[in-house]
Design an enzyme around this catalytic site. Sequence first.
Site, PDB file in Angstrom:
ATOM      1  N   LYS A  40     -28.691   5.352  -5.831  1.00  0.00           N
ATOM      2  CA  LYS A  40     -27.959   4.167  -6.552  1.00  0.00           C
ATOM      3  C   LYS A  40     -28.257   2.865  -5.666  1.00  0.00           C
ATOM      4  O   LYS A  40     -28.822   2.868  -4.647  1.00  0.00           O
ATOM      5  CB  LYS A  40     -26.257   4.332  -6.124  1.00  0.00           C
ATOM      6  CG  LYS A  40     -25.825   4.301  -4.430  1.00  0.00           C
ATOM      7  CD  LYS A  40     -24.513   4.533  -4.436  1.00  0.00           C
ATOM      8  CE  LYS A  40     -24.434   4.694  -2.726  1.00  0.00           C
ATOM      9  NZ  LYS A  40     -22.989   5.374  -2.438  1.00  0.00           N
ATOM     10  N   TYR A 275     -30.607 -28.588   5.074  1.00  0.00           N
ATOM     11  CA  TYR A 275     -29.324 -28.781   4.394  1.00  0.00           C
ATOM     12  C   TYR A 275     -28.236 -28.980   5.540  1.00  0.00           C
ATOM     13  O   TYR A 275     -28.251 -28.248   6.330  1.00  0.00           O
ATOM     14  CB  TYR A 275     -28.889 -28.156   3.512  1.00  0.00           C
ATOM     15  CG  TYR A 275     -29.693 -28.088   1.993  1.00  0.00           C
ATOM     16  CD1 TYR A 275     -29.858 -29.069   1.463  1.00  0.00           C
ATOM     17  CD2 TYR A 275     -29.986 -26.822   1.452  1.00  0.00           C
ATOM     18  CE1 TYR A 275     -30.610 -29.156   0.515  1.00  0.00           C
ATOM     19  CE2 TYR A 275     -30.531 -26.765   0.200  1.00  0.00           C
ATOM     20  CZ  TYR A 275     -31.003 -27.825  -0.394  1.00  0.00           C
ATOM     21  OH  TYR A 275     -31.498 -27.868  -1.383  1.00  0.00           O
TER      22      TYR A 275
HETATM   23  C1  PLP Z   1     -23.021   6.370  -1.471  1.00  0.00           C
HETATM   24  C2  PLP Z   1     -22.524   7.663  -1.208  1.00  0.00           C
HETATM   25  C3  PLP Z   1     -23.024   8.529  -0.523  1.00  0.00           C
HETATM   26  C4  PLP Z   1     -24.173   8.400   0.351  1.00  0.00           C
HETATM   27  O1  PLP Z   1     -23.736   7.886   1.770  1.00  0.00           O
HETATM   28  P1  PLP Z   1     -24.494   7.540   2.863  1.00  0.00           P
HETATM   29  O2  PLP Z   1     -23.467   7.357   3.956  1.00  0.00           O
HETATM   30  O3  PLP Z   1     -25.515   6.327   2.349  1.00  0.00           O
HETATM   31  O4  PLP Z   1     -25.338   8.853   3.165  1.00  0.00           O
HETATM   32  C5  PLP Z   1     -22.447   9.958  -0.601  1.00  0.00           C
HETATM   33  N1  PLP Z   1     -21.461  10.208  -1.553  1.00  0.00           N
HETATM   34  C6  PLP Z   1     -20.805   9.158  -2.493  1.00  0.00           C
HETATM   35  C7  PLP Z   1     -19.906   9.462  -3.199  1.00  0.00           C
HETATM   36  C8  PLP Z   1     -21.432   7.983  -2.289  1.00  0.00           C
HETATM   37  O5  PLP Z   1     -20.877   6.811  -2.795  1.00  0.00           O
END
Ligand code: PLP
Length: 393
Positions: A40, A275
């Site tokens: 993701k 800035y």
């Molecule tokens: C993002 C996510 C993960 C992965 O988590 P990490 O800490 O990056 O390993 C696992 N399960 C769900 C439901 C997530 O949203």
Amino acid sequence: MDPRAQLLSWIELDVDALRHNLQLFRQRTPERTRLLLVVKANAYGHGLDPVVRASGAHVDAFGVHTIDEARAVRDAGWRGSLLIMGHVAHARAEEICALAAEPTVFDLATLRHLDAIALRRRIRIDCHLKVETGTHRQGADAEELAAMLEFFSRSAGVRLRGLSTHFANIEDTTDHDYAKAQLEAFRAIASEVERRGFRDLTRHTACTAAALTLPETCYEMIRLGIGAYGIWPSRETLASTRALGRGNDDLRPVLSWRTRITQLKWAPKGSYVGYGLTHRCTHDTRLAVLPIGYSDGYPRALSGVAHVLVGARRAPVLGRICMNITLCDVTDCGEVALEDEVVLLGAQGDETVGADRIAAWGGTIPYEILARLAPHTPRFPRVNQNPAEDRPT
Ligand SMILES: *Cc1c(COP(=O)(O)O)cnc(C)c1O
């Protein structure tokens, strides 16, 4: 010509490091446990397409949050198991079928909607049921769960393939009592689901920190995110993993972000930089202009606190970080020339600026730093650190 010569900002991916990290999680999880790589947020900023291509032969499944990300995983050539972890708008749920993705469900209304689609198309949609165990985010509570199980057992369109939950308090602490209580709740639900006749379920609860610190959370599959990219979820996870007597320097960061100097100049002692006049030079200052800013994912909160690497030395960021421009002090960086390479995130010589360091400067976590790296920055996968094999994506 090396294509990077034409670029002023780019991200390099160490593919060997990615494979090394995946291998490490394979070794540290039980034999039966499958490995789902979470891609993701553009694969945590690494680039979904190059990550899927580089890791497909080393994982059992990919996990995404949205239907668009699911499509991107298919476009990258992955034909295997693909889990969507977020809600899919009902108006787009039909697309799940063509993508052969497995949706996560946590409410009866969506389950009914998916069932109707499947029956109309004379197919079956394999679903993962996410249950509430104490995070109070996505997840079916006891009442919803009972209704959904009832629906699963009666309907031909949807099939229950997986059962999942997510921990609320595992990265943020070395005290895992709350996580253990959630696991206990999950265990009870899983037995009840089995008792109701659902078999061969893929149970999955573990993110990176859970997989590292509580092996009993691994079940049939882990959902591996940040660890695969070579980053520790937190100091607490590092401490907990150390306490288990496991190595602590064995995750290898995959991503580095580089830019080039686009102007060099002297700012005399007493002059202001940037800035808001937030920096006044205490010495005659050799300034380097960098063509990146907060629109590229370099947080404005780093203004005046971060350093970048120039000539393998630390160059302090001076004044405010702008939308597209950042200034740094290269007075003590030795010979420096226009278009010299600068490391914003990653290593140069013996110096390293890690995502955890940047996160600490910015008052956030490495996840946010990585996830907000702008998609417009080109990504280069590197195999065996051999520049000849580099290609842009
Ligand atoms: C993002 C996510 C993960 C992965 O988590 P990490 O800490 O990056 O390993 C696992 N399960 C769900 C439901 C997530 O949203």
